[in-house]
Design a protein around this motif. Structure first.
Motif, PDB file in Angstrom:
ATOM      1  N   GLU A 183       0.820  -1.211   0.000  1.00 32.45           N
ATOM      2  CA  GLU A 183       0.000   0.000   0.000  1.00 32.45           C
ATOM      3  C   GLU A 183       0.855   1.262   0.000  1.00 32.45           C
ATOM      4  O   GLU A 183       0.324   2.368  -0.118  1.00 32.45           O
ATOM      5  CB  GLU A 183      -0.935  -0.015   1.210  1.00 32.45           C
ATOM      6  N   ASN A 188       5.147   7.730  -7.381  1.00 25.31           N
ATOM      7  CA  ASN A 188       3.778   8.222  -7.531  1.00 25.31           C
ATOM      8  C   ASN A 188       3.299   8.088  -8.970  1.00 25.31           C
ATOM      9  O   ASN A 188       2.163   7.690  -9.228  1.00 25.31           O
ATOM     10  CB  ASN A 188       3.672   9.676  -7.076  1.00 25.31           C
ATOM     11  N   LYS A 292       1.947   4.363  -7.734  1.00 20.31           N
ATOM     12  CA  LYS A 292       0.554   4.702  -7.426  1.00 20.31           C
ATOM     13  C   LYS A 292      -0.262   4.831  -8.706  1.00 20.31           C
ATOM     14  O   LYS A 292      -1.392   4.329  -8.788  1.00 20.31           O
ATOM     15  CB  LYS A 292       0.500   5.997  -6.621  1.00 20.31           C
ATOM     16  N   TYR A 293       0.306   5.498  -9.690  1.00 17.33           N
ATOM     17  CA  TYR A 293      -0.368   5.681 -10.980  1.00 17.33           C
ATOM     18  C   TYR A 293       0.585   5.326 -12.112  1.00 17.33           C
ATOM     19  O   TYR A 293       1.806   5.463 -11.992  1.00 17.33           O
ATOM     20  CB  TYR A 293      -0.834   7.130 -11.166  1.00 17.33           C
ATOM     21  N   MET A 315      -4.246  14.698 -10.150  1.00 20.23           N
ATOM     22  CA  MET A 315      -4.896  13.473  -9.693  1.00 20.23           C
ATOM     23  C   MET A 315      -5.531  13.647  -8.316  1.00 20.23           C
ATOM     24  O   MET A 315      -6.518  12.975  -8.002  1.00 20.23           O
ATOM     25  CB  MET A 315      -3.891  12.325  -9.681  1.00 20.23           C
ATOM     26  N   GLN A 319      -9.323  12.440  -8.312  1.00 16.41           N
ATOM     27  CA  GLN A 319      -9.737  11.349  -7.430  1.00 16.41           C
ATOM     28  C   GLN A 319     -10.716  11.820  -6.375  1.00 16.41           C
ATOM     29  O   GLN A 319     -11.598  11.067  -5.958  1.00 16.41           O
ATOM     30  CB  GLN A 319      -8.517  10.713  -6.765  1.00 16.41           C
ATOM     31  N   GLY A 326     -10.815   4.413 -11.526  1.00 21.90           N
ATOM     32  CA  GLY A 326      -9.430   3.953 -11.517  1.00 21.90           C
ATOM     33  C   GLY A 326      -8.765   4.085 -12.863  1.00 21.90           C
ATOM     34  O   GLY A 326      -7.581   3.802 -13.014  1.00 21.90           O
ATOM     35  N   ASN A 381      -4.872   3.765 -12.195  1.00 19.64           N
ATOM     36  CA  ASN A 381      -4.472   3.086 -10.978  1.00 19.64           C
ATOM     37  C   ASN A 381      -4.318   1.624 -11.372  1.00 19.64           C
ATOM     38  O   ASN A 381      -5.312   0.952 -11.653  1.00 19.64           O
ATOM     39  CB  ASN A 381      -5.543   3.254  -9.902  1.00 19.64           C
ATOM     40  N   ARG A 383      -3.881  -1.117  -9.925  1.00 16.96           N
ATOM     41  CA  ARG A 383      -4.547  -2.123  -9.104  1.00 16.96           C
ATOM     42  C   ARG A 383      -6.035  -2.213  -9.419  1.00 16.96           C
ATOM     43  O   ARG A 383      -6.733  -3.105  -8.931  1.00 16.96           O
ATOM     44  CB  ARG A 383      -4.314  -1.805  -7.619  1.00 16.96           C
ATOM     45  N   SER A 384      -6.525  -1.286 -10.255  1.00 17.20           N
ATOM     46  CA  SER A 384      -7.929  -1.295 -10.674  1.00 17.20           C
ATOM     47  C   SER A 384      -8.135  -1.939 -12.035  1.00 17.20           C
ATOM     48  O   SER A 384      -9.270  -2.017 -12.508  1.00 17.20           O
ATOM     49  CB  SER A 384      -8.465   0.148 -10.725  1.00 17.20           C
TER      50      SER A 384
END
Length: 453
Positions: A183, A188, A292-293, A315, A319, A326, A381, A383-384
């Motif tokens: 996490e 970034n 992160k992105y 962002m 966001q 995402g 993102n 992770r999306s």
């Protein structure tokens, strides 16, 4: 809302596990390494592209997908005309002989004598990526970016995987990356640039683009390199030594005949654009827990905020306004390299010897073409997202947001798409000039330190 999203992810993961259990065909280690093939000593792949035994398919890299109950996702290139049963061989506590360079590439300890440790094998499931443009699969090319999925509750602690069509042949293993969910991220913003090929030597534009990205908040750039010219090679080495750039070798031309275009009917070849879709997906999973992105775009494009000072502020706003999104689609806008700023303000004599386009001279932007698809690139993102194409994602969790072009757009300096337009029919866009004070010295430094000047 977040709890519901997490519950949905858990549910999808559990369903995937149940489905995969139906495919499992466990074979004992004794059978795997039986006397049928006594010389089949396993090895660790030293390359970024590895043939799958008993087939014309190729595997690229392997990742643990925690969103799918710990399934092992092997980014692969599959010949869709020769689909056949494929098997996963998952091993834990495996050690392989490897030299220092192989260890660095594989990011594993290779210190023992080629022992497999605890293994299990099972039937794999193959997901061919669609292109999303209506061409069906892989833009019509014979070889298609694919996910080969492996799951076995017997070996959740697997560290290595091999894909094969023949369980009794010599096996080559990949290290399974993304073993842990993280996490906190090292970067970034990371830019994934899919391919360099054709002795690409646009050194000036590349150096200028890298320095612009630094100023708007990019900390990492990843490039998949098939071939480049001598000047770009110097620039690559400079940014790699500096620490901003990761260069991933991409010798796709040693295995297939790559296409230099996007359509099989127009450009032919074995695979779309030197395997562009494979590299974009590989980069997405490679940096899933590092950044992160991710910005997914080409080497001659800059994703540029217009209402914010940098990507972080952009962002932060997007966001906050769209917490369930995402995927952010950014419009591509063409700056023709055939139209020059009349003042000559950035026509610097010291840059004339550097091959490539001087993007600071091209401040005229084409208008949108009415009734035509306006291409977009992606800021995501990772992770999306499960699968991505070039201009949009194919499978994702959460929402997709189309970013208004006055908030953020792509500066794309290239040959014109509307070459019939005169200069007074174009829009003046001098966004890059806002960075002049810091940008010019940093470009000079990169060109000098790299040895291009």
């Amino acid at each position: 809302m977040m709890q519901r999203k997490q519950a949905l992810l858990v549910g999808i993961g559990a369903l995937t596990v149940l489905l995969m259990l139906k495919w499992e065909h466990t074979i004992t280690l004794e059978n795997l390494m039986s006397s049928k093939q006594p010389s089949a000593e396993p090895e660790l792949s030293k390359d970024t592209i590895t043939p799958i035994p008993g087939s014309r398919h190729l595997m690229v890299s392997a990742f643990k997908d925690h969103r799918l109950g710990g399934a092992i996702r092997v980014i692969s290139i599959i010949c869709r005309q020769e689909l056949q049963p494929l098997y996963c061989v998952l091993c834990a506590n495996a050690n392989f002989k490897a030299d220092a360079s192989a260890k660095a590439n594989a990011n594993v300890d290779a210190k023992a004598d080629g022992a497999l440790g605890q293994c299990t094998s099972l039937r794999a499931k193959v997901h061919l990526h669609r292109d999303g443009f209506g061409f069906g699969i892989g833009f019509g090319f014979p070889f298609v970016t694919s996910d080969v999925l492996c799951m076995s509750p017997m070996l959740q602690q697997a560290t290595h995987v091999s894909i094969t069509a023949n369980l009794y042949t010599r096996l080559t293993f990949l290290s399974i990356q993304n073993q842990e969910v993280k996490e906190l991220f090292r970067y970034n913003f990371t830019v994934c640039i899919s391919n360099l090929f054709g002795e690409y030597n646009n050194a000036l534009q590349f150096a200028q683009t890298m320095e612009v990205y630094k100023l708007i908040g990019v900390q990492r750039v990843v490039i998949y390199n098939t071939s480049c010219g001598s000047d770009v090679e110097k620039i690559l080495k400079y940014y790699s030594k500096e620490g901003m750039l990761e260069i991933v070798p991409w010798p796709i031309d040693k295995f297939l005949t790559p296409s230099t275009g996007w359509s099989y009917d127009l450009h032919h070849g074995d695979i779309h654009y030197y395997g562009q879709l494979s590299t974009l997906n590989e980069c997405m999973y490679r940096y899933m827990y590092q950044s992160k992105y991710l910005l997914l775009n080409d080497i001659d494009e800059i994703i540029m905020p217009y209402k914010h000072a940098n990507l972080e502020k952009l962002m932060g706003t997007l966001q906050q306004q769209h917490p369930n999104a995402g995927v952010f689609k950014i419009e591509n806008h063409i700056f023709p390299k055939t139209q020059f700023d009349d003042s000559g303000r950035f026509r610097l004599p010291r840059w004339r010897s550097v091959p490539g386009v001087n993007i600071l001279e091209h401040v005229y932007r084409e208008p949108d073409r009415k009734h035509m698809f306006n291409p977009t690139k992606l800021l995501i993102n990772p992770r999306s997202v499960l699968q991505t194409s070039v201009h949009f994602t194919l499978k994702q969790f959460g929402l997709v947001f189309n970013v208004p072009f006055d908030v953020c757009r792509i500066i794309h300096v290239r040959v014109p798409l509307q070459g019939q337009l005169s200069k007074d029919q174009l829009f003046v866009d001098k966004k890059l000039w806002e960075f002049e004070e810091l940008l010019i010295p940093s470009i000079d430094c990169a060109l000098n330190e790299s040895g291009v000047l």
